[in-house]
Every structure is written in structure tokens, then in C-alpha cells.
Design a protein around this motif. Structure first.
Motif, PDB file in Angstrom:
ATOM      1  N   VAL A 147       0.933  -1.470  -0.474  1.00  0.00           N
ATOM      2  CA  VAL A 147       0.085   0.273  -0.525  1.00  0.00           C
ATOM      3  C   VAL A 147       0.804   1.503  -0.073  1.00  0.00           C
ATOM      4  O   VAL A 147       1.714   1.302   1.037  1.00  0.00           O
ATOM      5  CB  VAL A 147      -0.864   0.358   0.772  1.00  0.00           C
ATOM      6  CG1 VAL A 147      -1.984   1.443   0.820  1.00  0.00           C
ATOM      7  CG2 VAL A 147      -1.750  -0.893   1.652  1.00  0.00           C
ATOM      8  N   VAL A 148       0.923   2.158  -1.365  1.00  0.00           N
ATOM      9  CA  VAL A 148       1.776   3.372  -0.796  1.00  0.00           C
ATOM     10  C   VAL A 148       0.784   4.389  -0.918  1.00  0.00           C
ATOM     11  O   VAL A 148      -0.277   4.202  -1.489  1.00  0.00           O
ATOM     12  CB  VAL A 148       2.530   3.615  -2.456  1.00  0.00           C
ATOM     13  CG1 VAL A 148       3.248   4.293  -2.594  1.00  0.00           C
ATOM     14  CG2 VAL A 148       2.943   2.015  -3.098  1.00  0.00           C
ATOM     15  N   GLY A 149       0.978   4.926  -0.091  1.00  0.00           N
ATOM     16  CA  GLY A 149      -0.471   6.182   0.052  1.00  0.00           C
ATOM     17  C   GLY A 149       0.670   7.615   0.283  1.00  0.00           C
ATOM     18  O   GLY A 149       1.878   7.802   1.038  1.00  0.00           O
ATOM     19  N   ARG A 150      -0.421   8.665   0.846  1.00  0.00           N
ATOM     20  CA  ARG A 150      -0.063   9.636   1.273  1.00  0.00           C
ATOM     21  C   ARG A 150       0.027   9.826   2.768  1.00  0.00           C
ATOM     22  O   ARG A 150      -0.169   8.955   3.100  1.00  0.00           O
ATOM     23  CB  ARG A 150      -0.806  11.050   1.090  1.00  0.00           C
ATOM     24  CG  ARG A 150      -1.644  11.179   0.161  1.00  0.00           C
ATOM     25  CD  ARG A 150      -2.515  12.500   0.114  1.00  0.00           C
ATOM     26  NE  ARG A 150      -4.291  12.270   0.843  1.00  0.00           N
ATOM     27  CZ  ARG A 150      -4.756  12.755   1.959  1.00  0.00           C
ATOM     28  NH1 ARG A 150      -3.578  13.524   2.239  1.00  0.00           N
ATOM     29  NH2 ARG A 150      -5.649  12.657   1.573  1.00  0.00           N
ATOM     30  N   ARG A 151       1.749  10.620   3.240  1.00  0.00           N
ATOM     31  CA  ARG A 151       2.006  10.438   4.182  1.00  0.00           C
ATOM     32  C   ARG A 151       0.873  10.965   5.598  1.00  0.00           C
ATOM     33  O   ARG A 151       1.134   9.363   6.554  1.00  0.00           O
ATOM     34  CB  ARG A 151       3.218  11.181   5.064  1.00  0.00           C
ATOM     35  CG  ARG A 151       3.620  11.162   5.710  1.00  0.00           C
ATOM     36  CD  ARG A 151       4.788  12.380   5.918  1.00  0.00           C
ATOM     37  NE  ARG A 151       5.682  12.713   4.558  1.00  0.00           N
ATOM     38  CZ  ARG A 151       6.734  12.416   4.873  1.00  0.00           C
ATOM     39  NH1 ARG A 151       6.956  11.257   6.021  1.00  0.00           N
ATOM     40  NH2 ARG A 151       7.172  11.976   3.836  1.00  0.00           N
ATOM     41  N   GLU A 152       0.057  11.642   5.679  1.00  0.00           N
ATOM     42  CA  GLU A 152      -0.722  11.634   6.794  1.00  0.00           C
ATOM     43  C   GLU A 152      -1.827   9.965   6.420  1.00  0.00           C
ATOM     44  O   GLU A 152      -2.242  10.629   7.782  1.00  0.00           O
ATOM     45  CB  GLU A 152      -1.687  12.778   5.921  1.00  0.00           C
ATOM     46  CG  GLU A 152      -2.389  13.061   5.531  1.00  0.00           C
ATOM     47  CD  GLU A 152      -1.326  13.392   4.538  1.00  0.00           C
ATOM     48  OE1 GLU A 152      -1.942  14.905   2.681  1.00  0.00           O
ATOM     49  OE2 GLU A 152      -0.494  13.696   3.940  1.00  0.00           O
ATOM     50  N   VAL A 153      -2.168   9.396   6.014  1.00  0.00           N
ATOM     51  CA  VAL A 153      -2.874   8.480   5.697  1.00  0.00           C
ATOM     52  C   VAL A 153      -2.313   6.820   6.134  1.00  0.00           C
ATOM     53  O   VAL A 153      -2.815   6.226   7.304  1.00  0.00           O
ATOM     54  CB  VAL A 153      -3.781   8.275   4.937  1.00  0.00           C
ATOM     55  CG1 VAL A 153      -4.340   7.006   4.409  1.00  0.00           C
ATOM     56  CG2 VAL A 153      -4.085   9.147   3.871  1.00  0.00           C
ATOM     57  N   VAL A 154      -0.887   6.892   5.985  1.00  0.00           N
ATOM     58  CA  VAL A 154      -0.887   5.405   6.764  1.00  0.00           C
ATOM     59  C   VAL A 154       0.558   6.321   7.738  1.00  0.00           C
ATOM     60  O   VAL A 154      -0.109   5.345   8.133  1.00  0.00           O
ATOM     61  CB  VAL A 154       0.957   5.962   4.927  1.00  0.00           C
ATOM     62  CG1 VAL A 154       1.529   4.184   5.452  1.00  0.00           C
ATOM     63  CG2 VAL A 154       0.688   5.766   3.731  1.00  0.00           C
ATOM     64  N   ARG A 155       0.721   7.108   8.030  1.00  0.00           N
ATOM     65  CA  ARG A 155       1.253   7.603  10.131  1.00  0.00           C
ATOM     66  C   ARG A 155      -0.362   7.324  10.451  1.00  0.00           C
ATOM     67  O   ARG A 155       0.498   7.303  11.566  1.00  0.00           O
ATOM     68  CB  ARG A 155       1.360   8.615   9.660  1.00  0.00           C
ATOM     69  CG  ARG A 155       2.414   8.946   8.971  1.00  0.00           C
ATOM     70  CD  ARG A 155       3.880   8.682   9.970  1.00  0.00           C
ATOM     71  NE  ARG A 155       5.263   9.596   9.726  1.00  0.00           N
ATOM     72  CZ  ARG A 155       6.347   8.843  10.168  1.00  0.00           C
ATOM     73  NH1 ARG A 155       6.488   8.436  11.061  1.00  0.00           N
ATOM     74  NH2 ARG A 155       7.836  10.004   9.697  1.00  0.00           N
ATOM     75  N   VAL A 156      -1.612   7.170  10.331  1.00  0.00           N
ATOM     76  CA  VAL A 156      -2.276   6.482  11.456  1.00  0.00           C
ATOM     77  C   VAL A 156      -1.962   5.184  12.044  1.00  0.00           C
ATOM     78  O   VAL A 156      -1.885   5.153  12.656  1.00  0.00           O
ATOM     79  CB  VAL A 156      -3.624   7.003  10.803  1.00  0.00           C
ATOM     80  CG1 VAL A 156      -4.408   7.512  10.206  1.00  0.00           C
ATOM     81  CG2 VAL A 156      -4.031   5.281  10.304  1.00  0.00           C
ATOM     82  N   LEU A 157      -0.898   3.931  11.627  1.00  0.00           N
ATOM     83  CA  LEU A 157      -1.045   3.048  12.247  1.00  0.00           C
ATOM     84  C   LEU A 157       0.399   3.312  13.021  1.00  0.00           C
ATOM     85  O   LEU A 157       1.383   4.142  13.072  1.00  0.00           O
ATOM     86  CB  LEU A 157      -0.539   1.881  10.687  1.00  0.00           C
ATOM     87  CG  LEU A 157      -1.357   1.422   9.953  1.00  0.00           C
ATOM     88  CD1 LEU A 157      -0.711   0.751   9.120  1.00  0.00           C
ATOM     89  CD2 LEU A 157      -2.257   0.392  10.981  1.00  0.00           C
ATOM     90  N   GLY A 158       0.246   2.621  14.330  1.00  0.00           N
ATOM     91  CA  GLY A 158       1.384   3.016  14.945  1.00  0.00           C
ATOM     92  C   GLY A 158       2.112   0.955  15.354  1.00  0.00           C
ATOM     93  O   GLY A 158       0.781   0.078  15.103  1.00  0.00           O
ATOM     94  N   PRO A 159       2.852   1.027  15.763  1.00  0.00           N
ATOM     95  CA  PRO A 159       3.491  -0.439  16.308  1.00  0.00           C
ATOM     96  C   PRO A 159       2.440  -1.063  16.848  1.00  0.00           C
ATOM     97  O   PRO A 159       1.648  -1.146  17.744  1.00  0.00           O
ATOM     98  CB  PRO A 159       4.320   0.475  17.262  1.00  0.00           C
ATOM     99  CG  PRO A 159       4.887   1.358  17.085  1.00  0.00           C
ATOM    100  CD  PRO A 159       3.877   2.113  16.741  1.00  0.00           C
ATOM    101  N   GLY A 160       2.262  -2.934  16.191  1.00  0.00           N
ATOM    102  CA  GLY A 160       1.608  -3.617  16.390  1.00  0.00           C
ATOM    103  C   GLY A 160       0.444  -3.360  16.177  1.00  0.00           C
ATOM    104  O   GLY A 160      -0.242  -4.517  16.297  1.00  0.00           O
ATOM    105  N   GLN A 161       0.077  -2.364  15.120  1.00  0.00           N
ATOM    106  CA  GLN A 161      -2.061  -2.447  14.725  1.00  0.00           C
ATOM    107  C   GLN A 161      -1.473  -2.993  13.685  1.00  0.00           C
ATOM    108  O   GLN A 161      -2.897  -3.146  13.330  1.00  0.00           O
ATOM    109  CB  GLN A 161      -2.041  -0.542  14.935  1.00  0.00           C
ATOM    110  CG  GLN A 161      -2.165   0.053  16.581  1.00  0.00           C
ATOM    111  CD  GLN A 161      -2.346   1.421  16.073  1.00  0.00           C
ATOM    112  OE1 GLN A 161      -2.277   2.046  14.735  1.00  0.00           O
ATOM    113  NE2 GLN A 161      -2.838   1.636  16.987  1.00  0.00           N
ATOM    114  N   HIS A 162      -1.038  -3.199  12.700  1.00  0.00           N
ATOM    115  CA  HIS A 162      -0.736  -4.351  11.826  1.00  0.00           C
ATOM    116  C   HIS A 162       0.602  -4.880  11.116  1.00  0.00           C
ATOM    117  O   HIS A 162       2.055  -3.851  11.766  1.00  0.00           O
ATOM    118  CB  HIS A 162      -0.881  -3.394  10.060  1.00  0.00           C
ATOM    119  CG  HIS A 162      -1.371  -3.935   9.363  1.00  0.00           C
ATOM    120  ND1 HIS A 162      -2.818  -4.747   9.387  1.00  0.00           N
ATOM    121  CD2 HIS A 162      -0.866  -4.423   8.048  1.00  0.00           C
ATOM    122  CE1 HIS A 162      -2.538  -5.341   7.866  1.00  0.00           C
ATOM    123  NE2 HIS A 162      -2.004  -5.110   7.185  1.00  0.00           N
TER     124      HIS A 162
END
Length: 405
Positions: free
Chosen positions: A272-287
């Protein structure tokens, strides 16, 4: 360890029938070797591959640049898991960002994983950035879609083969007719997280939307503060004559789903390649994924991007696509009811009186050409982008002979 003497195609197919789940219905050919656009079965018969692994082999079987990249990496390091950094992943992420014009990459393995990951990103963005009430997010999809066969994905499929007896299904999806902007806008509300579409619907028979549709989707999603997710797992990476199919209308999605050709036909690689403000919602352990972004995958993926950076394969798809379109057009009314093509990708509707798509595929197999049916009497053509013009014309000559019987 038990060893087996070399067995015939018929014997191997019989063993598969007895020992493998019947989740595929392959043509009765057993491939043993391949190079470029050609494969050879266990008896030594040669076939021209006009399917290219559903676009996983865009650069041909055993492309020497990709094989060399894989060999070099196999001698160094294959897997660390994401518990540690590896020396190939950063470069791969940089290259994908440069190739797509986007910012950040979430590396996975299969296309279906990329779709599932895109869905999770969109939902999390909706709750944490857009402010949608918890568990109320919806995603708008298109009828006739094919995004994979996991439980969540078949929940928004309208293919009865994919859905029947696999419920209960995952909620949160709204399906609208493909290529219908009015229906899409009517389905969007304050809880809509994203619109997820294929820029060209491959499994449905290479359905190409009307001019302006993709630009319209981009305008709608921007106006309603909704993410635009483009599934380019089949249509991307050179197949349609551009790096991405969305480029035909000059639009850029918020999230781009890639797979198949990204692994060069060597290892499964998706992203998945995306805009920073979208991809950055993931934190460690969440996916996560143990194999996602592994050094071997990153090395092959980097080599794939390197091939695309030259523009050679995009231009080949464009030039040979013109040949394909011309030849198919000449067959309309002569066994072909109609066709849709873009670059080196076509859906061809065969006159049902001649046969089903599978029957025509078998007739072509006897001619030494491998294709695959989709729905009814439609076949798909998606040869490697490395195919020669002579071989492409040979394949269409075979189709012409089959149709004239």
C-alpha cells in the motif's frame, strides 16, 4: 524422503485432483520450464503465454535482471522479520515513493493483503482524522469488482461463486454500479471513509470506464473528504501503457494498492503506497506481516521499479497494444462480438455459438497459446510486456484460426 520418477502431465494432473483443494480449475497443461513469453510442459511442448500470471509476469518469465537481483540477495539475506531493520527495505520504499509520486509504503505479500491493509488504513483514518463515530465507517465499492477472496473482501463482492456459503459477511461496504458517478455520490455520506475501485476491472472482463470517470472519482472524494483507494494490483506497473492506469486521466489516489508484477513473478510482493497523513495513522503492533518487506522481496521489488524507471516497458505496452487493438478490431464480426483493450490487456467477447471462454481457451491451448476465460464466453489477453511483436501476431493468428473453425 520419498522420491518419484518423472511423471506425465496426465499423471500429475490426476495427483493434483486427488491431493489438492479444488479452488482452481486450471487448463490441462503442466508447465515445467519458462523463459520470456514462452513456457514448456513436462512433455516438452512449447506454449506462448498470453496470460502472464494475471499480470504477475509483466516482465516475462525469468527476466534476467530480476533473476540476477534475486540470486544476489539469496546469497546474502532472505528474512529478518520486521523485528529488525534490513538493508534493502529503505531503498525499496524510496523507489516506490518516487515511482508513484506518493510518500510512504506499507509492505505486504499478496494482493489480497494489500487490499485488507488499505481497508484498515482507511477505517483508522476515518476515526482518528475525519472524526467518524466509532464502528460507523463505510467504504463505497463498485459492482463487478474483484479485489481478492478473503472473508472481508468477498463480503463486498457480487460474484456468487466467491460469496456463496462463506457468510456471515463483514459489514461496512456500499456497492454502486461501476462507471456511475451519480450513484457513487449518492452512496457517500458523512461516515464514508473511502471509495475503493479498480481503475480497470480485470476479472470482470477488462472493463474500461468512460473518459472522465477516474477524474470524477477524484473530484468527488476530495469534495466530500473521502479517501480514493485505487486497486492497481492487475492494472498497474506498465500493463496499460503507463506506469499506473490512473495516469490515463492524470489523477493520483490517496492510497495505491500494488501487487502481482511488483514481485516480478519470483516472490509475492505487495504494497500500500499512500499519502503520509494517511499511512501515518498506523502505530507499532496495529498491523503487520512476518514476511512483508523481507530483504528478498525488497531486492526483487527494487529491481522491478528499476525496470519501470526506464519507461521501456510502458512504451512496449503502448506500442504493442496498438497492434493488439488493430488485430482484435479486424476479428469483430468474425467470431468476436466485441473487445475492450488498453495497452497489452484485453477482454475479448467470443460469439457463444463458437464456445464458452473455457472451450475457446482449450482450443487455443491445442494451438500452442495459453489464455484464460473469465465470465461466459469472454477470454482475457495479458501477455508479458516483453513479448515480441512477431509472437503477439502469432497468438492472434491462432485465435483467428480457432474462430474460423
Amino acid at each position: 524422503m520419498t522420491t518419484h520418477p518423472e511423471r506425465s502431465s496426465a499423471e500429475l494432473i490426476e495427483v493434483e485432483d486427488a491431493k489438492l483443494a479444488h479452488n482452481y480449475h486450471p487448463l490441462p497443461v503442466v508447465v515445467a520450464e519458462a523463459e520470456g513469453a514462452w513456457v514448456r510442459d513436462v512433455e516438452g511442448r512449447r506454449y506462448l503465454d498470453m496470460l502472464a500470471g494475471y499480470s504477475a509476469l509483466n516482465f516475462g518469465h525469468r527476466n534476467p535482471v530480476l533473476i540476477e537481483a534475486a540470486h544476489r540477495q539469496l546469497d546474502r539475506l532472505t528474512l529478518t522479520s520486521r523485528a529488525f531493520h534490513n538493508d534493502r527495505l529503505a531503498g525499496f520504499a524510496e523507489q516506490l515513493a518516487d515511482l508513484t509520486g506518493l510518500d510512504m509504503t506499507l509492505p505486504m505479500n499478496t494482493g489480497a493483503e494489500a487490499v485488507e491493509s488499505g481497508i484498515k488504513l482507511a477505517r483508522k483514518w476515518a476515526y482518528e482524522v475525519k472524526g467518524v463515530a466509532q464502528d460507523q465507517a463505510n467504504i463505497v465499492v463498485a459492482e463487478g469488482n474483484f479485489h481478492g477472496r478473503t472473508t472481508t473482501i468477498v463480503s463486498f463482492s457480487d460474484d456468487p461463486v466467491a460469496r456463496t456459503n462463506f457468510g456471515p459477511f463483514t459489514p461496512g461496504f456500499r456497492s454502486v454500479p461501476y462507471d456511475d458517478l451519480a450513484a457513487m455520490e449518492a452512496a457517500i455520506d458523512e461516515n464514508t471513509a473511502a471509495v475503493l475501485i479498480e481503475p480497470i476491472q480485470g476479472e470482470a472482463g477488462v472493463l474500461i470506464p468512460s473518459d472522465g470517470y477516474l477524474a470524477g472519482v477524484r473530484e468527488l472524494t476530495r469534495r466530500h473528504n473521502v479517501l480514493f483507494i485505487a486497486d492497481e494490483i492487475q492494472s498497474g506497473l506498465g500493463r496499460t501503457g503507463t506506469t499506473l492506469a490512473v495516469e490515463h486521466e492524470g489523477v493520483q489516489p490517496d492510497l495505491l494498492l500494488l501487487g502481482k508484477a511488483l514481485g516480478g513473478g519470483i516472490v509475492p510482493v505487495s504494497a500500500v503506497v499512500g499519502r503520509r497523513e494517511v499511512v501515518r495513522v498506523l502505530g507499532p503492533g496495529q498491523h503487520g506481516s512476518t514476511f512483508g518487506g523481507n530483504p528478498l522481496a525488497a531486492a526483487v521489488g527494487s529491481a522491478v521499479v528499476g525496470l519501470l524507471e526506464t519507461g521501456e516497458f510502458q512504451q512496449r505496452a503502448k506500442d504493442l497494444g496498438a497492434v493488439l487493438t488493430e488485430r482484435l478490431g479486424a476479428l469483430v464480426g468474425r467470431g468476436v462480438l466485441g473487445y475492450r483493450s488498453r495497452g497489452l490487456w484485453a477482454g475479448v467477447d467470443i460469439d457463444p455459438e463458437i464456445g464458452t471462454g473455457r472451450e475457446v481457451s482449450k482450443l487455443l491451448m491445442a494451438e500452442g497459446v495459453l489464455v484464460k476465460d473469465t465470465h461466459g464466453s469472454t477470454i482475457r489477453l495479458a501477455p508479458p510486456l516483453s513479448i515480441s511483436e512477431e509472437d503477439l501476431r502469432t497468438a492472434i493468428d491462432s485465435l483467428e484460426r480457432v474462430l474460423s473453425r
